[in-house]
Design a protein around this motif. Structure first.
Motif, PDB file in Angstrom:
ATOM      1  N   LEU A  12       0.862  -1.176   0.000  1.00  0.00           N
ATOM      2  CA  LEU A  12       0.000   0.000   0.000  1.00  0.00           C
ATOM      3  C   LEU A  12       0.902   1.231   0.000  1.00  0.00           C
ATOM      4  N   GLU A  17      -5.341   4.521   0.557  1.00  0.00           N
ATOM      5  CA  GLU A  17      -5.327   3.058   0.605  1.00  0.00           C
ATOM      6  C   GLU A  17      -5.221   2.570   2.054  1.00  0.00           C
ATOM      7  N   ALA A  21      -8.177   0.530   4.243  1.00  0.00           N
ATOM      8  CA  ALA A  21      -7.832  -0.756   4.860  1.00  0.00           C
ATOM      9  C   ALA A  21      -8.000  -0.698   6.378  1.00  0.00           C
ATOM     10  N   PRO A  40      -9.669  -5.044  -1.840  1.00  0.00           N
ATOM     11  CA  PRO A  40      -8.772  -4.159  -2.580  1.00  0.00           C
ATOM     12  C   PRO A  40      -9.546  -3.219  -3.495  1.00  0.00           C
ATOM     13  N   PRO A  48      -6.853  -8.980  -8.754  1.00  0.00           N
ATOM     14  CA  PRO A  48      -6.651  -8.579  -7.361  1.00  0.00           C
ATOM     15  C   PRO A  48      -5.682  -9.516  -6.649  1.00  0.00           C
ATOM     16  N   HIS A  49      -4.885  -8.961  -5.763  1.00  0.00           N
ATOM     17  CA  HIS A  49      -3.930  -9.747  -4.998  1.00  0.00           C
ATOM     18  C   HIS A  49      -3.755  -9.115  -3.620  1.00  0.00           C
ATOM     19  N   ALA A  50      -3.138  -9.834  -2.715  1.00  0.00           N
ATOM     20  CA  ALA A  50      -2.916  -9.347  -1.354  1.00  0.00           C
ATOM     21  C   ALA A  50      -1.868  -8.239  -1.365  1.00  0.00           C
ATOM     22  N   ARG A  51      -2.168  -7.159  -0.619  1.00  0.00           N
ATOM     23  CA  ARG A  51      -1.229  -6.051  -0.496  1.00  0.00           C
ATOM     24  C   ARG A  51      -1.033  -5.726   0.977  1.00  0.00           C
ATOM     25  N   ALA A  87      -7.174 -12.112  -1.574  1.00  0.00           N
ATOM     26  CA  ALA A  87      -6.867 -10.820  -2.202  1.00  0.00           C
ATOM     27  C   ALA A  87      -7.545  -9.700  -1.416  1.00  0.00           C
ATOM     28  N   ARG A  88      -6.798  -9.096  -0.523  1.00  0.00           N
ATOM     29  CA  ARG A  88      -7.282  -7.987   0.299  1.00  0.00           C
ATOM     30  C   ARG A  88      -6.125  -7.027   0.552  1.00  0.00           C
ATOM     31  N   ASP A  89      -6.463  -5.843   1.031  1.00  0.00           N
ATOM     32  CA  ASP A  89      -5.459  -4.877   1.474  1.00  0.00           C
ATOM     33  C   ASP A  89      -5.306  -5.039   2.981  1.00  0.00           C
ATOM     34  N   TYR A  90      -4.133  -5.473   3.435  1.00  0.00           N
ATOM     35  CA  TYR A  90      -3.875  -5.735   4.846  1.00  0.00           C
ATOM     36  C   TYR A  90      -3.033  -4.612   5.436  1.00  0.00           C
TER      37      TYR A  90
END
Length: 123
Positions: A12, A17, A21, A40, A48-51, A87-90
């Motif tokens: 991020l 962003e 999150a 995301p 989409p992928h993990a960020r 796939a989420r924004d962590y």
């Protein structure tokens, strides 16, 4: 066998962003860290992928070496688990003061906690 990497697309960058999150759902809480996540933001032409984003405040870890070590540990743990995570924004946030002690012991404790959080989230 390919090595897990952490490209710039997996982090991020913008305050917006981080804000979205941090408003998301709290997934895990431990002695040092809280992990929150949100869906995301839609990106054009990308799957989409993990960020990852990190908030390591100076008021909880006064020394720069401590903050940098914690960030390195969290990034490394995320890098190894990124392919398994949804796939989420962590955002991993330090929420309590770091006890005085050796940096090695702190890094080991932080890695164990973050690994446990990401393992639970990946299930």
């Amino acid at each position: 066998m390919s090595r897990p990497t952490l490209p710039p697309q997996a982090r991020l960058h913008r305050p917006s962003e981080f804000a979205s999150a941090l408003k998301g759902r709290r997934l895990a809480r431990g002695a040092l860290f809280v992990v929150t996540a949100a869906p995301p933001a839609p990106a054009e032409g990308e799957a989409p992928h993990a960020r990852l984003g990190m908030v390591i405040a100076k008021r909880y870890a006064a020394r720069a070496t401590t903050r940098n070590a914690l960030k390195r540990v969290v990034r490394e743990a995320f890098r190894h688990q990124r392919a398994r995570l949804p796939a989420r924004d962590y955002v991993v946030r330090l929420h309590s003061k770091v006890a005085p002690g050796s940096l090695t012991a702190l890094k080991q404790a932080a890695r164990a906690e973050v690994d446990a959080h990401f393992e639970r989230i990946a299930r």
